[in-house]
Write a protein that holds these residues in place. Structure first.
Motif, mmCIF file in Angstrom:
data_model
loop_
_atom_site.group_PDB
_atom_site.id
_atom_site.type_symbol
_atom_site.label_atom_id
_atom_site.label_comp_id
_atom_site.label_asym_id
_atom_site.label_seq_id
_atom_site.Cartn_x
_atom_site.Cartn_y
_atom_site.Cartn_z
ATOM 1 N N GLY A 181 57.683 74.092 38.079
ATOM 2 C CA GLY A 181 58.581 74.028 36.934
ATOM 3 C C GLY A 181 59.875 73.310 37.253
ATOM 4 O O GLY A 181 60.666 73.033 36.367
ATOM 5 N N LEU A 202 59.469 80.406 35.891
ATOM 6 C CA LEU A 202 58.976 80.377 34.519
ATOM 7 C C LEU A 202 58.263 81.681 34.192
ATOM 8 O O LEU A 202 57.671 82.313 35.076
ATOM 9 N N ASN A 203 58.280 82.077 32.917
ATOM 10 C CA ASN A 203 57.452 83.220 32.529
ATOM 11 C C ASN A 203 56.025 82.706 32.306
ATOM 12 O O ASN A 203 55.762 81.502 32.416
ATOM 13 N N SER A 223 54.010 82.277 29.695
ATOM 14 C CA SER A 223 53.757 81.277 28.650
ATOM 15 C C SER A 223 54.381 79.930 28.995
ATOM 16 O O SER A 223 53.807 78.875 28.711
ATOM 17 N N GLU A 224 55.543 79.933 29.645
ATOM 18 C CA GLU A 224 56.165 78.681 30.068
ATOM 19 C C GLU A 224 55.332 78.003 31.164
ATOM 20 O O GLU A 224 55.230 76.777 31.209
ATOM 21 N N LYS A 229 52.500 76.149 29.582
ATOM 22 C CA LYS A 229 52.992 74.878 29.030
ATOM 23 C C LYS A 229 53.220 73.855 30.129
ATOM 24 O O LYS A 229 52.928 72.673 29.960
ATOM 25 N N GLN A 230 53.754 74.287 31.254
ATOM 26 C CA GLN A 230 54.066 73.381 32.362
ATOM 27 C C GLN A 230 52.804 72.830 33.008
ATOM 28 O O GLN A 230 52.698 71.639 33.267
#
Length: 79
Positions: free
Chosen positions: A8, A40-41, A43-44, A47-48
């Motif tokens: 991230g 990052l959590n 969900s992030e 996305k990453q």
């Protein structure tokens, strides 16, 4: 066990995405464990990295575990 740290924080270019995908794909195919450390959590992180990489990690029993307590570094620098 391979640990990919600071996911991230990359520049977000196609070469990095391809490299991470290739590493995770090859290790998954070989049944080798891969861990990911990130700020990052969950969900992030999806996305990453993208659904494909996450699916490969899950194939080898990966779990997303969030540690959401305050930063130790922030507390240590205030002292």
């Amino acid at each position: 066990m391979l640990i990919l740290d600071e996911i991230g924080v990359q520049r977000g270019n196609d070469n990095e995405a391809l490299t991470i995908n290739t590493i995770v794909d090859n290790r998954s195919a070989d049944g080798l464990p891969t861990g990911i450390l990130t700020n990052l959590n969950c969900s992030e992180l999806v996305k990453q990295l993208g659904e494909r990489v996450i699916d490969r990690l899950k194939t080898n029993q990966a779990h997303c575990v969030e540690f959401n307590w305050p930063s130790y570094r922030s507390n240590a620098s205030a002292a």
